[in-house]
Design an enzyme around this catalytic site. Structure first.
Site, mmCIF file in Angstrom:
data_model
loop_
_atom_site.group_PDB
_atom_site.id
_atom_site.type_symbol
_atom_site.label_atom_id
_atom_site.label_comp_id
_atom_site.label_asym_id
_atom_site.label_seq_id
_atom_site.Cartn_x
_atom_site.Cartn_y
_atom_site.Cartn_z
ATOM 1 N N LYS A 50 -2.805 9.412 -1.781
ATOM 2 C CA LYS A 50 -2.325 10.510 -0.935
ATOM 3 C C LYS A 50 -1.004 11.102 -1.417
ATOM 4 C CE LYS A 50 -5.103 9.550 3.035
ATOM 5 N NZ LYS A 50 -5.268 9.573 4.472
ATOM 6 N N SER A 75 -0.789 7.781 11.051
ATOM 7 C CA SER A 75 -0.296 6.423 11.311
ATOM 8 C C SER A 75 -0.290 5.592 10.031
ATOM 9 C CB SER A 75 -1.191 5.734 12.345
ATOM 10 O OG SER A 75 -2.513 5.663 11.855
#
Length: 311
Positions: A50, A75
């Site tokens: 990511k 989260s």
């Protein structure tokens, strides 16, 4: 989206990311009777693929927008990725996290200078909190997976893999929110040589598999899977790319995921999270179809809570 777009994205983000290693295992090759190449994004900055999408999305903002910062709700890995990418580019990062998120993840975000706002864990609460921050700060909202700049950034992992191994017959990657598989599918389309993109997904969170069957975005009522990074659903930006360019999605059971996870830890001696084992589990489940093929596998990340290992 042209081939040159993906090449430009890789060139843009290269100074800010690691070119992660590609590993192989003689023993695993023997088990599946094929040649496997593992693109190890567990060695990426902040421990997951990511970082690529977050970096590309921030770099594409105007200087005026960069000055006002970026905001997301997450989260997990994207919270850390956006915080670190923003820190390295001197951009403020506002991270909305559910109050139930593990303290270790909150600590990681703070370590990367992300400014955390906690809220209840429902999607409605996350979105409302992010919207409020946007209004107050003028920050740009970046979605963890349903954003074209993020998708193209994620696709650079597969692009690098195909640069190193241009003769791959398949690339298999995990499916969660859809950013990684959409980017991977675009890389396979433009840089593969008769290569196909396949997804691996837990049966306990098989919304993407059902979405491919129905032709529209499906949701999960429950997502009781060890592969916690794959609980999110597809979005309107990535789903059309997936529908057009992903050949199929293979579903795997929790036991199959655990067995593949153990195999990677024991035989490859690398720390990977459960989501990363899903593609190998899918391959092992259907190994008769992949015999004697060259197969790339995207190891998506290695951010593991060591107190909750399943073995």
């Amino acid at each position: 989206m042209k081939k040159s777009h993906l090449e430009a994205v890789l060139k843009r983000i290269e100074p800010h990311i690691h070119r992660t290693p590609v590993l192989s295992s003689t023993l695993i090759n023997k088990i599946v009777e094929a040649d496997l190449w593992f693109k190890c994004e567990n060695f990426q900055k902040m421990g997951a693929f990511k970082m690529r999408g977050a970096t590309n999305a921030i770099l594409n903002l105007s200087e005026e927008k960069k000055a006002k910062g970026v905001v997301t709700h997450s989260s997990g890995n994207f919270a850390q990725a956006l915080s670190l990418a923003a820190k390295s580019l001197n951009v403020p990062a506002y991270i909305v996290m559910p109050d139930s998120a593990p303290e270790v993840k909150k600590a990681a975000v703070r370590n990367y200078n992300g400014e955390i706002t906690e809220c209840p864990s429902t999607l409605k609460d996350r979105e409302e909190t992010a919207n409020k921050i946007q209004e107050e700060t003028g920050a740009t909202f970046l979605h963890p997976s349903n954003d074209l700049d993020v998708i193209l950034g994620q696709g650079t992992a597969a692009l690098e893999l195909l640069q190193d191994h241009p003769d791959l017959d398949y690339i298999i990657c995990p499916v969660g929110g859809g950013g990684l598989i959409a980017g991977t599918a675009l890389a396979v389309k433009h840089f593969g040589n008769n290569c196909k993109c396949i997804g691996g997904e837990p049966m306990e969170a098989d919304d993407a598999w059902r979405s491919l069957q129905s032709g529209k975005i499906e949701t999960n009522d429950t997502a009781n899977t060890i592969a916690d990074g794959l609980k999110t659903q597809l979005g309107d930006q990535n789903f059309p790319i997936i529908l057009e360019n992903v050949d199929e999605i293979i579903r795997v059971s929790e036991e199959e995921i655990k067995a593949a996870l153990r195999l990677i830890w024991e035989r490859m001696k690398i720390v990977v999270e459960a989501s990363s084992a899903v593609p190998l589990a899918a391959l092992i489940k259907e190994k008769h179809r992949f015999r004697n093929k060259n197969i790339g596998i995207i190891i998506s990340g290695g951010n593991v809570d060591l107190s909750k290992l399943p073995f």
